[in-house]
Write an enzyme that holds these catalytic residues in place. Sequence first.
Site, PDB file in Angstrom:
ATOM      1  CB  SER A   1      -0.965  -0.055   1.187  1.00  0.00           C
ATOM      2  OG  SER A   1      -2.023   0.853   1.030  1.00  0.00           O
TER       3      SER A   1
ATOM      4  CG  HIS B   1      -5.924  -2.165  -0.065  1.00  0.00           C
ATOM      5  ND1 HIS B   1      -5.162  -1.939  -1.178  1.00  0.00           N
ATOM      6  CD2 HIS B   1      -5.423  -1.346   0.901  1.00  0.00           C
ATOM      7  CE1 HIS B   1      -4.244  -1.020  -0.911  1.00  0.00           C
ATOM      8  NE2 HIS B   1      -4.379  -0.649   0.350  1.00  0.00           N
TER       9      HIS B   1
ATOM     10  CD  GLU C   1      -5.537  -4.665  -4.121  1.00  0.00           C
ATOM     11  OE1 GLU C   1      -4.572  -5.321  -4.533  1.00  0.00           O
ATOM     12  OE2 GLU C   1      -5.453  -3.846  -3.173  1.00  0.00           O
TER      13      GLU C   1
END
Length: 339
Positions: free
Chosen positions: A169, A304, A272
């Site tokens: 991330s 994510h 995501e």
Amino acid sequence: MKLVDRFRGAVTGMPRRLMVGAVGAALLSGLVGFVGGSATASAFSRPGLPVEYLQVPSAAMGRNIKIQFQSGGANSPALYLLDGMRAQDDYNGWDINTPAFEWYNQSGISVVMPVGGQSSFYSDWYNPACGKAGCTTYKWETFLTSELPAYLASNKQVKPTGSAAVGLSMAGSSALILAAYHPDQFVYAGSLSALLDPSQAMGPSLIGLAMGDAGGYKASDMWGPRGPAWQRNDPSLQVGKLVANNSRLWIYCGDGKPSDLGGNNLPAKFLEGFVRTSNLKFQEAYNGAGGHNAVFNFDANGTHDWPYWGAPVQAMKGDLQSTLGATPGAGPATAAASA
């Protein structure tokens, strides 16, 4: 609006105004943001692993920085595992949420997990990093590329060059930037579910929202207003450096659809799907610049969340060992796991 266009593949059938509102809801969610999921209060690594807790002096940041460390043996290369937006001050998220130390035990690669750096992007900030807990100095790039490798070379027999940076991330873009500007130290960079064009469109505004939620920080304190510093830290604009350096890259991103690994919640799915667009753009720019030393791992599922980041870190192990010239089996003895 470019921002809304990004989400058409991630969230369909949603009115424009609701889509914009969903952006803010997702970014300000306590679940993920650009953060790297939620965390527990204890480490994952089992007793018996040769994990050390180091206090490394940083003149640049004016304090000691905690490092979780597992030796890969004398003169070993290092794998720096960088944390997400909500990095904690007790343990690195990779140890909280995955058995990464176990995966790389006896791999011939020293594992280095910096602790702290919430919302930092592992960058040298223009101004003091002032948030809900007060103000501190963020000079993470200086620490990671000068102070920490010198300490590890002197005290832990880790090679100061020929290592890898892998981040999730927030830290995925950081890993690529470290490789772009410090190619001797970081010959390998892995980016997992990162926003790879942070200076573009509404990137600075959205990052500012996420940083405000994750600690109360301001993006303008990091790189100032839109301009050279944002562009300098934008992987999509630094592709040429990565290609010229012949950096080995591993780029992972899911598509926002959960699998049996979990992560079946709206923020994880939404984020995501959002960052995937920037990853596809990065791949196009990399190929257009003549790059030929990258793995692009764009699965037909993945949200994510931590299980989807652990999988590529396991998958890249052999590639890391080969690229870094690691000697498997090197490292301190390990107590066997209890049955």
